[in-house]
Design an enzyme around this catalytic site. Sequence first.
Site, PDB file in Angstrom:
ATOM      1  N   ASP A  33       7.543   1.319 -10.815  1.00 51.52           N
ATOM      2  CA  ASP A  33       7.419   2.271 -11.814  1.00 51.52           C
ATOM      3  C   ASP A  33       8.480   3.283 -11.447  1.00 51.52           C
ATOM      4  OD1 ASP A  33       5.218   0.910 -12.488  1.00 51.52           O
ATOM      5  OD2 ASP A  33       3.831   2.366 -11.626  1.00 51.52           O
TER       6      ASP A  33
HETATM    7  N1  LIG Z   1       3.008   8.840  -4.572  1.00 51.64           N
HETATM    8  C1  LIG Z   1       1.738   9.178  -4.915  1.00 51.64           C
HETATM    9  O1  LIG Z   1       1.180  10.424  -4.590  1.00 51.64           O
HETATM   10  C2  LIG Z   1       1.060   8.403  -5.853  1.00 51.64           C
HETATM   11  C3  LIG Z   1      -0.440   8.279  -5.608  1.00 51.64           C
HETATM   12  C4  LIG Z   1      -0.845   7.485  -6.530  1.00 51.64           C
HETATM   13  C5  LIG Z   1      -0.365   6.576  -7.364  1.00 51.64           C
HETATM   14  N2  LIG Z   1       0.961   6.718  -7.549  1.00 51.64           N
HETATM   15  C6  LIG Z   1       1.657   5.709  -8.336  1.00 51.64           C
HETATM   16  O2  LIG Z   1       1.953   4.667  -7.792  1.00 51.64           O
HETATM   17  C7  LIG Z   1       3.388   4.229  -8.427  1.00 51.64           C
HETATM   18  C8  LIG Z   1       4.508   4.241  -7.253  1.00 51.64           C
HETATM   19  O3  LIG Z   1       5.534   3.457  -7.629  1.00 51.64           O
HETATM   20  P1  LIG Z   1       6.142   2.501  -6.874  1.00 51.64           P
HETATM   21  O4  LIG Z   1       7.327   1.772  -7.529  1.00 51.64           O
HETATM   22  O5  LIG Z   1       6.343   2.902  -5.435  1.00 51.64           O
HETATM   23  O6  LIG Z   1       5.147   1.205  -6.838  1.00 51.64           O
HETATM   24  P2  LIG Z   1       4.494   0.186  -7.680  1.00 51.64           P
HETATM   25  O7  LIG Z   1       4.899   0.801  -9.150  1.00 51.64           O
HETATM   26  O8  LIG Z   1       3.206   0.208  -7.600  1.00 51.64           O
HETATM   27  O9  LIG Z   1       5.167  -1.030  -7.633  1.00 51.64           O
HETATM   28  C9  LIG Z   1       4.798  -1.693  -6.421  1.00 51.64           C
HETATM   29  C10 LIG Z   1       5.435  -3.117  -6.340  1.00 51.64           C
HETATM   30  O10 LIG Z   1       5.688  -3.422  -5.031  1.00 51.64           O
HETATM   31  C11 LIG Z   1       5.419  -4.854  -5.224  1.00 51.64           C
HETATM   32  N3  LIG Z   1       4.934  -5.664  -3.852  1.00 51.64           N
HETATM   33  C12 LIG Z   1       3.393  -5.351  -3.592  1.00 51.64           C
HETATM   34  N4  LIG Z   1       3.575  -5.894  -2.181  1.00 51.64           N
HETATM   35  C13 LIG Z   1       4.598  -6.392  -1.898  1.00 51.64           C
HETATM   36  C14 LIG Z   1       5.340  -6.992  -0.966  1.00 51.64           C
HETATM   37  N5  LIG Z   1       4.330  -7.491   0.090  1.00 51.64           N
HETATM   38  N6  LIG Z   1       6.446  -7.715  -1.058  1.00 51.64           N
HETATM   39  C15 LIG Z   1       7.406  -7.235  -2.000  1.00 51.64           C
HETATM   40  N7  LIG Z   1       6.866  -6.608  -3.062  1.00 51.64           N
HETATM   41  C16 LIG Z   1       5.648  -6.128  -3.144  1.00 51.64           C
HETATM   42  C17 LIG Z   1       4.638  -5.231  -6.325  1.00 51.64           C
HETATM   43  O11 LIG Z   1       5.009  -6.198  -7.347  1.00 51.64           O
HETATM   44  P3  LIG Z   1       4.265  -7.846  -6.704  1.00 51.64           P
HETATM   45  O12 LIG Z   1       3.025  -7.766  -6.744  1.00 51.64           O
HETATM   46  O13 LIG Z   1       5.065  -8.793  -7.993  1.00 51.64           O
HETATM   47  O14 LIG Z   1       4.957  -7.939  -5.416  1.00 51.64           O
HETATM   48  C18 LIG Z   1       4.621  -3.987  -7.196  1.00 51.64           C
HETATM   49  O15 LIG Z   1       5.200  -4.155  -8.586  1.00 51.64           O
HETATM   50  C19 LIG Z   1       3.797   5.166  -9.310  1.00 51.64           C
HETATM   51  O16 LIG Z   1       3.274   4.613 -10.605  1.00 51.64           O
HETATM   52  C20 LIG Z   1       3.036   6.375  -9.109  1.00 51.64           C
HETATM   53  O17 LIG Z   1       2.466   7.325 -10.109  1.00 51.64           O
HETATM   54  C21 LIG Z   1       1.749   7.377  -6.539  1.00 51.64           C
END
Ligand SMILES: NC(=O)c1ccc[n+]([C@@H]2O[C@H](COP(=O)([O-])OP(=O)(O)OC[C@H]3O[C@@H](n4cnc5c(N)ncnc54)[C@H](OP(=O)(O)O)[C@@H]3O)[C@@H](O)[C@H]2O)c1
Lengths: 450, 450, 97, 97, 381, 381
Positions: free
Chosen positions: B378
Amino acid sequence: MINVVYVIAAALFIFGLKMLGSPDSAKRGNLLSSVGMLIAVLATLFDQQILSYTWIVVCVIIGSGIGAYAARTVQMTGMPEMVALFNGSGGIASLLVGWAALYHADISAFVAFTVLLSIVIGGVTFTGSLIAWGKLSEKMPSKAIVFNSQRLVNGALIAAILILGIMFCNNPSVSSPVLILIILLSLAFGIMAVIPIGGADMPVVISLLNSYSGLAACAAGFAIDNNILIVAGALVGSAGIILTNIMCKAMNRSLGHVLFSGFSAVKQSTKVIEGEVKPISVDDAYLILEAAGNVMFVPGYGMAVAQAQHAVRELGELLEKNGCEVSYAIHPVAGRMPGHMNVLLAEANVSYDQLIEMDDANPRMDMVDVAIVIGANDVVNPAANEDDTSPIYGMPVIEVPRARTVFVLKRSMAAGFSGVDNPLFFGENTRMIFGDAKATITGLVAEFKG
Amino acid sequence: MINVVYVIAAALFIFGLKMLGSPDSAKRGNLLSSVGMLIAVLATLFDQQILSYTWIVVCVIIGSGIGAYAARTVQMTGMPEMVALFNGSGGIASLLVGWAALYHADISAFVAFTVLLSIVIGGVTFTGSLIAWGKLSEKMPSKAIVFNSQRLVNGALIAAILILGIMFCNNPSVSSPVLILIILLSLAFGIMAVIPIGGADMPVVISLLNSYSGLAACAAGFAIDNNILIVAGALVGSAGIILTNIMCKAMNRSLGHVLFSGFSAVKQSTKVIEGEVKPISVDDAYLILEAAGNVMFVPGYGMAVAQAQHAVRELGELLEKNGCEVSYAIHPVAGRMPGHMNVLLAEANVSYDQLIEMDDANPRMDMVDVAIVIGANDVVNPAANEDDTSPIYGMPVIEVPRARTVFVLKRSMAAGFSGVDNPLFFGENTRMIFGDAKATITGLVAEFKG
Amino acid sequence: MDAIYLLFILMLSIFLGFEIISKVPATLHTPLMSGANAISGITLVGAVTSAGAELGGTATFLGALAVIFATVNVVGGYMVTDRMLGMFRKKPAGAAK
Amino acid sequence: MDAIYLLFILMLSIFLGFEIISKVPATLHTPLMSGANAISGITLVGAVTSAGAELGGTATFLGALAVIFATVNVVGGYMVTDRMLGMFRKKPAGAAK
Amino acid sequence: MLIGVPKEKYAGELRCPLIPQSIKRMCAAGAKVTVEKGLGSHSGYADAEYSDAGATVSDDHDAIIANSDMLLRLRKPELDDVKNFKKGCIHVSYLDPFNERELVDALAKQGVSAISMEMIPRTTRAQKMDALSSQANLAGYVMVILAAHKLNKILPMMMTPAGTISPARVFVIGAGVAGLQAIATAKRLGARVEAFDTRAVVAEQVQSLGAKFVEIDLGETGQTKDGYAMALTEEQVALQKEGQKKVIAQSDIVITTAQLFGRKAPVIVTKDMIEAMQPGSVVVDMAVGSGGNVEGSKPGKTVKVKGVSIIGVDNLPAEVCRNASEMYSSNLFNLVDEFWDKEGDDGFVLNREDDIIQGCLITHDGAVVNEQIKNHYENQG
Amino acid sequence: MLIGVPKEKYAGELRCPLIPQSIKRMCAAGAKVTVEKGLGSHSGYADAEYSDAGATVSDDHDAIIANSDMLLRLRKPELDDVKNFKKGCIHVSYLDPFNERELVDALAKQGVSAISMEMIPRTTRAQKMDALSSQANLAGYVMVILAAHKLNKILPMMMTPAGTISPARVFVIGAGVAGLQAIATAKRLGARVEAFDTRAVVAEQVQSLGAKFVEIDLGETGQTKDGYAMALTEEQVALQKEGQKKVIAQSDIVITTAQLFGRKAPVIVTKDMIEAMQPGSVVVDMAVGSGGNVEGSKPGKTVKVKGVSIIGVDNLPAEVCRNASEMYSSNLFNLVDEFWDKEGDDGFVLNREDDIIQGCLITHDGAVVNEQIKNHYENQG
Ligand SMILES: NC(=O)c1ccc[n+]([C@@H]2O[C@H](COP(=O)([O-])OP(=O)(O)OC[C@H]3O[C@@H](n4cnc5c(N)ncnc54)[C@H](OP(=O)(O)O)[C@@H]3O)[C@@H](O)[C@H]2O)c1
Ligand SMILES: NC(=O)c1ccc[n+]([C@@H]2O[C@H](COP(=O)([O-])OP(=O)(O)OC[C@H]3O[C@@H](n4cnc5c(N)ncnc54)[C@H](OP(=O)(O)O)[C@@H]3O)[C@@H](O)[C@H]2O)c1
Ligand SMILES: NC(=O)c1ccc[n+]([C@@H]2O[C@H](COP(=O)([O-])OP(=O)(O)OC[C@H]3O[C@@H](n4cnc5c(N)ncnc54)[C@H](O)[C@@H]3O)[C@@H](O)[C@H]2O)c1
Ligand SMILES: NC(=O)c1ccc[n+]([C@@H]2O[C@H](COP(=O)([O-])OP(=O)(O)OC[C@H]3O[C@@H](n4cnc5c(N)ncnc54)[C@H](O)[C@@H]3O)[C@@H](O)[C@H]2O)c1
């Protein structure tokens, strides 16, 4: 036509050998090279102006029979000696081929020379392999058999072979008794060369003899100028040398020592004088670790100084992947503050379950193949137990010397915090890896991955 | 006698090439192979039944003069095109040698065939190299020159060369016009093959042509059966192919594409359709990183899941050792809790100074050679800026697409937390490295160390 | 028969060629290329032979031409490579920091 | 002249031999050794030639003997290697856990 | 547009809603800001800093609330202040609308457009305004520090000449924003950390911090689209209690963060569980404010049960008021900035279309406009 | 041999000298141990555990001190207890002999063989009995927890949707056992840690924990053979002050552990330095007990100077009394065990040859026998 087949066969051998070098392709590699062998032989049978098949077929059948039977029946533990036997028969075969080659009409000095080579090397390989087999299968005392005049005898043998060889080349003839003499001498030399080597070294010896038998075949190839023999022989010869070298290192012995044990054996047996530091390179260290089944890390202040904890954890993981048991022995006073090692290892995510206290570590020590002392010194100083004049006498230490091999990673021979010298560094089974601990460990990690 | 020298020369070439492959031995390697060349040439001069020296000496002097002058005066930036020129002259030389070989008394079909090979390959190399030089030195438009009937023309050329070739082999003679025709056609083909390739690809092309010129020399060797030509030619030929392949990967193009660009060029130029995912292997990724000067890591929740932080830090260190600038761009919402990435990177000892906030990261993006997105999704989703229907529209993101190349490390095409698909994965300059992030990074680390 | 030997040699050389080039750092790509290219100038040997072996005007002429070109390739190739490597010498020091 | 070709072949083969064996995991040492050993059984070809080429009793006899030994080496060698590798197959699974 | 920032009256509230840096940026955007005297004193911001930032510092509380077109603050307004609010002014603060019906109605009556910070939707886009997250995050850290301070042991493992100290065991119940930060902090200090949450999705997040997720099979559990947990059924609660009892008994520190937004927090740690713990152990109840996850926890007090201390600090972020103020302040600023009229000078525009505003706007034009709240009130009847 | 363990009377002393595990091992070695009732109550050891371990629990303080051949305790004995000691008994405890001349003389007069735990030599061999180290180590951890608890910021760096919180700066003065542990703990919590010590050798040790060593050139400084620091000359102190002022000013937490064994601790952090710090910052003075490294620090108090809190806890290890007791207890046990007669049953043998005994034995046969102490007293005249 046939030669084209040979070319292909050669290519197959090359692929085969290469594939044999890595686990997942090894089986296919072996198959490939066997195919190469098959077509080479068939081609020879059909194309060459073979006059009488009968004999050949009979012999091939007998040979295959024996070979197949032996290969089938031997149990896993007996494999190495079996290889030794096969290798021996390969050697004698080359000898015979060379010999037979003399019956050709014209024999140039060059041919005569190559014939001799194949005979001598073949002979040495033959008897050498037999001895190796004997020692491995405990058919004869597996300990090094040494007597004082050994070097003399060996010297004499070689000299004799040389002289006779020259004589023979000058007027080569099948009938000349010189030939018989040479054959006998080579056989004798084969025996002399191997008996002074201890059973532990036999695998190395076999691998070396194997490379010899390759050279023998190569020589035979020159004798009857047949290029597939040359290519295959040379391949095995050189590949064999490399392999031998690798094996030596994995058992940390020097190739030179094995090669000339026949001569230096006597000296060697008394060479284990205390007070000699044995440094070792990272590559060699890798080969030992790669073969180890139980590794114990003993970190000290030096690991902290080098900030090597992350690298160490990684090495640990790789070792475990490699099917090895890994533990971290923490001495209570390791480092410069209580729990110094804990801080670092926790930071590097080493799981708490892998950490063991000194009192648990010492009893396990005898099962440890390699104890890796990372920038620790006082806490592994045997003087604390042995030498009651030492200021640290009475402090319990981690008794690494009881591990099969000990690696000590430090930058110099300098003493530790307490300023006491450390006899460990001179231990029989201790290998020093000098340099910054992090650099060293990272190097090892690379070896494992690369 | 001379042949022994050739053997030695060949050995020197082999060593030379091998040493050229690693930084610290390269200079010596080059020297070694030049020595090999020298002795080979001298031996030829003195031994062969050379009848008239005059010409040869004169020519050699002229040649050396030109070569030396060119090599001296060219400035560093001009090196590649200079190599192209040299390579071209090598090619034409082979062509001429082959041609001259026809003047020998008897020409078997085999010889004729090899002669043709040397002529055709030599010719292609020659003109090909010239074009490459032209493009590199901007003597001519460096952009790909493409016209529709290209594939037709090329096809025709090849066909013609084949047919004429067969004709010639059937009755080979120096005088036959067929020969001249073939020469002209190969020259033409050389041009046609290279013009459709863009200037950016030229280094690869040169390396490829270089491998060709090796083969040409090899063919010439067969023609005048001279084994040093065969050995050296074959060596360069095969080594060249490997090198070309490596270079392709470092610039992430496919060898096949470069090889047949002449044919596929037209198609290719329109091939860059949106919506195509380009996975890439770890080895290939390594080659790109190895050549990068500025790398930015963009970690996300996936790095946490994979617990890859330690491996990442290590890769970062290796890149820096390799003279590359490394930074970590942290998006405020990366991970699943505020400061998630900080916890992990701090644990892995990434220095605080290397962490940069999104707002500082984006301006730098244009200088970044490779942006490595580690399990982030994201937070690097361009849709947030572009597509106002997206639920995350309006959230500022790290604009990795503006980096020269983007690696995305994740296990699948799955969406991230917000469940929004990510156009980044289909980007022109995006390469997906599928699999667990830790495994991938560890792989890259291994490549760097091994 | 010769042909066969040559075939063997060819086969082995090609294998070797593949084996000896493994991982090459980007900085070395161009030097390696140009070094190899210099080796391919081995045609010089061939050229000399043809030029020397009085096969009549044209042949000799072709040979002579070949000699010139080949020498350019060889001499230029080696020298340029050496220059590249020379300047490259310093870089790692800088890079390694 | 032949000798030279052979020399070339020898040289190249030796280089190849050195190049193709690089890092070998301990578990493979014995199989590799025995596999190489089987290849060295190539003398069989030589043996067959001598045995076949009616050079009179002794020679043929020697050749025949050679054939037997060589075959043992070849057949035994390949089969034993295969067995080793066969059992080794499972191990990594266990090791990798 | 006149923005007013009254001082927090609530006792023990050390945080301040806006810090000088944010005010500077607001003024730059064209806002006129008046702050009440001593606004940031507790968090170490002097009045001088505010005036330097461009705000007018006044000590007239009533004037501020009476004249401002927009009021920015931390806690909910005092009920009797509301009638003085300028009609149609926009009031941003925590409101706890589910439980503060009276206050909300008053605000509606006064024609105030009241925005509740708790109601900012949990979308990726809105995170920068999400005060619940930003404060919960700090709370997570604080809870561990409090516990470590109270515990009569150290958290990390130490192998010393005087024997080995085994690492303390920390059990975190509820791995939301706060829970995760607690886990991370405890891990940092070298403790053995275990965690549990009803939402299975969190297991991965817990492991991503190197902690162990305690598997308790509760059957079907859910989470709302905003990522909030749903209430549990009877037997699920029972199951969970059973599963946790063992873990709690052997833990030195238990931290509970299980809140159910708007509703009373579930009691998770019961008396018998606490009595099973070692004397000297510590329990921290983050939900103490909304009823408490721990039986017997008291807001603002630390009670001892059989030698086990139950810490019930109800204003955790205030413990690190400096950072807490920073965070809340930029949440506020981001909210204002998001809807600030960049072109013209209408200042803050209430874009009723926007899903964020729809989520957090409670009252407008004299009525309660927020769907969730309206339903909630109607259900109360 | 009769071993007695009286209860600690000193107010606020939560530690106990011996824990059941150690007693068990002593009994196994053949000792008869009597402990005073409620010995371990503060550290969570019930009397029952002691009796289970093989000790007799008695509530008769006087009997215990009167009859035991060996007294093991934590703090120095009360002066008026001494006259009741059995003649020739061995008394092991902290003594602070340099400053407690009266007490020491009394012990000598009574013919007690008094062993001072502070005087255990700092040799590798003696480390397992080195209570100073084992307690200082815990103190180091505690100081950071106290500071983190007091500070109105968080220690780690956090990049969050509501802006970035930069890591707190911690400055540790004096990197001995305690200092190093403080550094390690602060690092763990994610702070930027700097440290200074007069002994140049420590620089490497500081870096070995990933912290930055502040280089201040003081010219020639030394350390005694036991690793204690020597006193500084006038201008050296000045130099140090100068060098530290800057660092202190920008630190959120300053921790001082600079003790000079037996002598009054040097004043390192002066009033002006403190005033240069940000309000809300925290200073922890470990040496507060022996005069204090920080100007204005008060034992057992937390004083505020211009918004900066100066924490002066004088019994830091007691904050983690459970572990502290474990550590001290095994120090005692190791001491006893080292000189316990394994063959015969003479129990504890005072081997006057042994360098450890020589170091820590203060009085014997009615005289002060320890060289260092004797000289010290003579110099006092
Ligand atoms: N920071 C906060 O406080 C908080 C709290 C709650 C929610 N959020 C939300 O979380 C999101 C954070 O964004 P982000 O980009 O950090 O994470 P993300 O958008 O959730 O993407 C994480 C990616 O990592 C990949 N992944 C998972 N395990 C993996 C592994 N072992 N090896 C390689 N890839 C792996 C997944 O793709 P695959 O499954 O294809 O591997 C997934 O697409 C935002 O939408 C944010 O709003 C943030
Ligand atoms: N634990 C405590 O509380 C505490 C407190 C104070 C003192 N001590 C004392 O410290 C000692 C601890 O024993 P130890 O074995 O942990 O440490 P040590 O005895 O001091 O030995 C550390 C060794 O690490 C090596 N080293 C230093 N930097 C290195 C680097 N970058 N890479 C590789 N090697 C490096 C040094 O050898 P080179 O210089 O040759 O590399 C040195 O011999 C004990 O004597 C203990 O009494 C402990
Ligand atoms: N989309 C975004 O960007 C965004 C922003 C902030 C938070 N979130 C997500 O919202 C979720 C909730 O955040 P929060 O911390 O405010 O939640 P919360 O404070 O409402 O609850 C804290 C945690 O307690 C858990 N819980 C509830 N009842 C429980 C019980 N009986 N036993 C055990 N655990 C119980 C909940 O599952 C939740 O994980 C988090 O997962 C967070 O990741 C998302
Ligand atoms: N040999 C062993 O096994 C062993 C055992 C324990 C301790 N030690 C060593 O003994 C040393 C002292 O230990 P300690 O912690 O009890 O020392 P300490 O408590 O007496 O002093 C604490 C630290 O403050 C420093 N200090 C003194 N005056 C200072 C000043 N004016 N400014 C700044 N720093 C000042 C000292 O150098 C010391 O490092 C440590 O280095 C420790 O490693 C060794």
